[in-house]
Motif scaffolding. Sequence first.
Motif, mmCIF file in Angstrom:
data_model
loop_
_atom_site.group_PDB
_atom_site.id
_atom_site.type_symbol
_atom_site.label_atom_id
_atom_site.label_comp_id
_atom_site.label_asym_id
_atom_site.label_seq_id
_atom_site.Cartn_x
_atom_site.Cartn_y
_atom_site.Cartn_z
ATOM 1 N N THR A 73 0.841 -1.189 0.000
ATOM 2 C CA THR A 73 0.000 0.000 0.000
ATOM 3 C C THR A 73 0.880 1.245 0.000
ATOM 4 O O THR A 73 2.015 1.210 0.489
ATOM 5 N N ARG A 141 6.500 -0.970 9.840
ATOM 6 C CA ARG A 141 5.281 -1.783 9.813
ATOM 7 C C ARG A 141 4.203 -1.108 8.966
ATOM 8 O O ARG A 141 4.013 0.108 9.028
ATOM 9 N N PRO A 143 0.358 -0.480 8.318
ATOM 10 C CA PRO A 143 -0.912 -0.566 9.046
ATOM 11 C C PRO A 143 -1.887 -1.534 8.381
ATOM 12 O O PRO A 143 -1.981 -1.601 7.154
ATOM 13 N N ASN A 144 -2.580 -2.304 9.209
ATOM 14 C CA ASN A 144 -3.630 -3.223 8.749
ATOM 15 C C ASN A 144 -3.111 -4.359 7.870
ATOM 16 O O ASN A 144 -3.885 -5.000 7.158
ATOM 17 N N TYR A 145 -1.803 -4.605 7.910
ATOM 18 C CA TYR A 145 -1.243 -5.756 7.190
ATOM 19 C C TYR A 145 -0.626 -6.669 8.239
ATOM 20 O O TYR A 145 0.379 -6.334 8.862
ATOM 21 N N LYS A 146 -1.240 -7.834 8.441
ATOM 22 C CA LYS A 146 -0.929 -8.658 9.604
ATOM 23 C C LYS A 146 0.168 -9.696 9.381
ATOM 24 O O LYS A 146 0.524 -10.424 10.305
#
Length: 202
Positions: A73, A141, A143-146
């Motif tokens: 993203t 990191r 965000p919202n990618y696990k």
Amino acid sequence: MPRKFGEIAFTPEVQAAQSERGSRQTYERYIANGPAGDTITPQIAEFIARLDGFYLGTVSSNGYPYIQFRGGTPGFLKVLDEKTLGFADFSGNVQYITVGNLSGEAKAFMFLMDYRHRQRIKVWGKAEYIEGDSALIEQVRVPNYKAEIERVILFHVEAVSENCPQHIPIRYGVAEVEAMIAPLEARIQDLEQQLGKALSNG
């Protein structure tokens, strides 16, 4: 033209080719009068922030280059400071070619493309991978990618060069296309409703 770009890209062999073909003096003037071009400026940082992918080049121990596409993203490629870029490295296909190459040769290259705005930036430098640094992992990191981050790849900038837009095709991402056609779809839906009412009253 950035000086650092010329110092890295214009090897003796390249300079000889330029001399044979009549362009060496022109490039010597460009390099002598140009800026250093070895940092990530605010304008370049803004460019990087909107990228959803880039190409990373490393060198294997047998001398062959290896090019890999890295995607995510917008914002997944982080500007950590004016001389350092960083991004999270996940397990992927577990070939570890980039990691292996960087173990033997730190020289690396980034080719940054923004097809939407027909802009490209080339970045030379040295890269390294770092494992087990939790603070650094949090810096890159997404965000919202696990997915689990295996390591961080840091790219230490030595030269930056921006290219002209000639021959770059304009391409749009799915989200961009959806945003552009949303008003058209809404208009079509409205017209269909109007037509349906007209037919029912007919």
